[in-house]
Design a protein around this motif. Structure first.
Motif: not given
Length: 174
Positions: A110-118, A145-146
């Motif tokens: 949610v914080y690191t993905d470009r699209e802020c998705v689970v 896992e994250d």
């Protein structure tokens, strides 16, 4: 990280194993009553003196806030036993479960993905890293896992079982 001493790896494992249940287990319906009770019963000065990687005064201050926050739950239980009070349960669920927007989503993607998705690209990268390093999944298939609790547990596991991989894990950006 292989040049670190055994005490450092023990400290990392202690932190991961100590903190993971608080993120993974609902205080009311989860299975971490013993962990909540143990923290609630801490002598913060003594524990602060032993807490790794932070000064004694800072550790005691932070542990004191945790003990204070758990006090109503211990008062609610019989003979001082831990019984999650409504405020603690509500706050845990508000922050991490929902319904509605979560002010502190527990998933790194949610914080690191470009699209802020689970379950986004960074979750898949972590999954691939785990597979490459022979790390088996320990949670159900529904929990990415994250999740911070799983990441803390993984950190502890690596410190105890694959210390040569710990430094790489801690430097990843997922």
């Amino acid at each position: 990280m292989t040049d670190l001493d055994a005490a450092t790896f023990e400290g990392v494992a202690f932190l991961g194993n100590t903190l993971a249940p608080f993120f993974l287990q609902d205080p009311r319906t989860g299975s971490a009553e013993a962990e909540f009770a143990a923290v609630a019963a801490l002598d913060v000065q003594a524990a602060g003196a032993e807490w790794p990687f932070v000064g004694e005064e800072e550790a005691a201050r932070c542990l004191g806030m945790m003990v204070e926050g758990l006090a109503p739950s211990c008062a609610a239980g019989e003979n001082g036993a831990f019984a999650a009070d409504d405020d603690l349960t509500w706050e845990y669920r508000r922050l991490f479960i929902g319904p509605g927007a979560k002010p502190a989503p527990p998933w790194g993607s949610v914080y690191t993905d470009r699209e802020c998705v689970v379950f986004g690209a960074t979750t898949l990268e972590l999954r691939a890293w785990m597979r490459e390093h022979g790390v088996a999944r320990t949670a159900d298939e529904k929990t990415p896992e994250d999740h911070i609790g799983l990441m803390l547990a993984l950190m502890a596991w690596l410190a105890q079982n694959q210390p040569t991989d710990l430094g790489e894990f801690l430097s990843l950006r997922f």
